[in-house]
Design an enzyme around this catalytic site. Structure first.
Site, PDB file in Angstrom:
ATOM      1  N   ASP A  32      -2.745 -26.137 -13.881  1.00 42.43           N
ATOM      2  CA  ASP A  32      -2.454 -25.075 -12.918  1.00 42.43           C
ATOM      3  C   ASP A  32      -1.729 -23.902 -13.569  1.00 42.43           C
ATOM      4  OD1 ASP A  32      -3.480 -26.437 -10.584  1.00 42.43           O
ATOM      5  OD2 ASP A  32      -1.767 -27.777 -10.762  1.00 42.43           O
ATOM      6  N   HIS A  34       3.128 -33.270 -13.952  1.00 39.20           N
ATOM      7  CA  HIS A  34       2.046 -33.634 -13.035  1.00 39.20           C
ATOM      8  C   HIS A  34       2.373 -34.969 -12.398  1.00 39.20           C
ATOM      9  CE1 HIS A  34      -2.015 -34.440 -11.508  1.00 39.20           C
ATOM     10  NE2 HIS A  34      -2.276 -33.163 -11.712  1.00 39.20           N
TER      11      HIS A  34
END
Length: 430
Positions: free
Chosen positions: A365, A307
């Site tokens: 995600d 991330h």
């Protein structure tokens, strides 16, 4: 004595006040820099620029911390509902039982949309992306509620538009899905809670009785909470920037939806599923693709790992991984080939030294894409689901910006184009 930084420029000393947040984040206040020096700062992408002071969300990427109004995301995801979290973000405190009941009831009463909305749906080509429809219809709400355009609304009028948007976005999103697959549109049911009603409008048919699966409701509730706000990201900054021009709530959120639509922002979970499907189509050999990911000369990338903000782990991923396991078990999909590929990639990311050293851990995600796929939601609808979850944060940020009377956003630039030159007649140009 207040702390400050000293900038020495052309032999002149300029004092820059130091601003400290409640979580001890520090910033140089350069609000008067251009007036005092004639200089501006250059920060492409605003990676080091604080555009506002906000009391909504605290995010510490190095420590893996995410809090809404001071409450850890782990506690909210476990104990709260999406509507309760929406109230918290928008109004600043957890509601009492009567406040929550009133807020929920008001949203329920506004879930119906004007019948003319159906005519607008009919006007879109069948090839239209669901995010284009969602953005367009959100902005179109200004036509149904023209008073929302006024920059001088009372707090009660603003609050009514907040409730309307929260209520109608779920109906518009569900209808967008139904329209994309050619199914009849479902009207909302006032006897269901927000998340259950959304699932009902998405997946029920007039010919069959729809059974509410509590495991699926719980998982979707968590997903919406985890996506509800994420500090000053691209779409949130867009909402605030558009809103700073005194644009309406509907117009500002519509702009945020378009920003979220960008594949570098809201499309990550769609890319996860597309990657898993590509690996399955290739034969399902995950070791082959893990090696490709390690090869710096190979363009293949593992989607849903690491991330840009969280440097050690994504706190939301731990929560949603458990929900993903529960959903797949409840739906009898724990043995699906796609899940097997996902589990092998997950195991590699958590144990392979290459990924561990680079902190390429599974993020939110990765797991949210798996859940949406299990629910039968088409990949192009994933970002719409993201937008429904992010709505409370956009509203809270827009509302905070307006209440703080923040100035219109107007970034500066460093011009690198041509110097002044004279116009040349077309016949004389080389």
């Amino acid at each position: 004595m207040a702390e400050s930084a000293e900038l020495i420029l052309d032999g002149k000393s300029i004092s820059l006040p130091v601003i400290e947040g409640t979580e001890h984040e520090k910033a140089f206040d350069i609000g008067k820099l251009r007036d005092q020096t004639g200089y501006v700062t250059l920060d492409s992408g605003y990676k080091n620029t604080g555009a506002t002071k906000s009391a909504i969300t605290f995010l510490d990427g190095e420590e893996g911390i995410l809090r809404y109004r001071g409450y850890p995301i782990e506690q909210l995801a476990e104990k709260s509902s999406f509507i309760e979290v929406a109230y918290l973000l928008i109004y600043g405190a957890l509601p009492t039982a009567p406040q929550l009941a009133d807020f929920s009831n008001r949203i329920t009463k506004h879930t119906l949309v004007h019948e003319d909305m159906r005519k607008i749906f009919d006007g879109f080509p069948s090839s239209t992306h669901p995010m284009a429809i969602l953005s367009s219809l959100t902005c179109a709400l200004t036509g149904f509620y023209p008073e929302s355009i006024s920059p001088n609304q009372t707090p009660e009028e603003v609050d009514l538009n907040v409730v309307r948007l929260l209520a109608k976005i779920s109906t518009i999103a569900a209808w967008t899905y139904k329209n994309s697959v050619g199914h009849p549109l479902n009207y909302p049911r006032n006897d269901l809670d927000y998340t259950s009603n959304f699932l009902y409008m998405m997946f029920s048919f007039p010919t069959e009785k729809y059974e509410i699966n509590p495991v699926v409701v719980s998982a979707l509730n968590k997903l919406l909470i985890l996506h509800a706000d994420h500090e000053q990201n691209c779409s949130t900054s867009t909402v605030r920037l558009v809103g700073s021009a005194n644009a309406s709530l509907y117009g500002s959120v519509s702009a945020g939806i378009n920003a979220l639509w960008g594949p570098l922002h809201g499309g990550a979970n769609q890319e996860v599923i597309e990657m898993l499907e590509a690996i399955e189509k290739d034969g399902g050999d995950t070791s082959k693709f893990i090696n490709k990911a390690k090869d710096k000369n190979d363009s293949f990338r593992l989607m849903g790992f690491g991330h840009r903000v969280y440097k050690n782990f994504d706190p939301r991923a731990k929560i949603i991984k458990k929900a993903a396991d529960e959903v797949l078990q409840a739906l009898g999909m724990q043995d699906s080939p796609l899940l097997k590929i996902a589990q092998e990639l997950e195991q590699a990311a958590l144990t392979d030294q290459y990924f561990v050293e680079r902190k390429l851990y599974p993020n939110v995600d990765f797991y949210s894409g798996i859940i949406y796929k299990a629910l039968g939601i088409p990949t192009e609808m994933f970002t719409v689901m993201f937008a429904v979850g992010r709505l409370p944060g956009w509203i809270a940020q827009w509302k905070e910006m307006r209440e703080n009377k923040e100035p219109i956003g107007r970034p500066r630039q460093i011009y690198v184009g041509e110097l002044e030159r004279d116009y040349t007649a077309i016949g004389e140009r080389a």
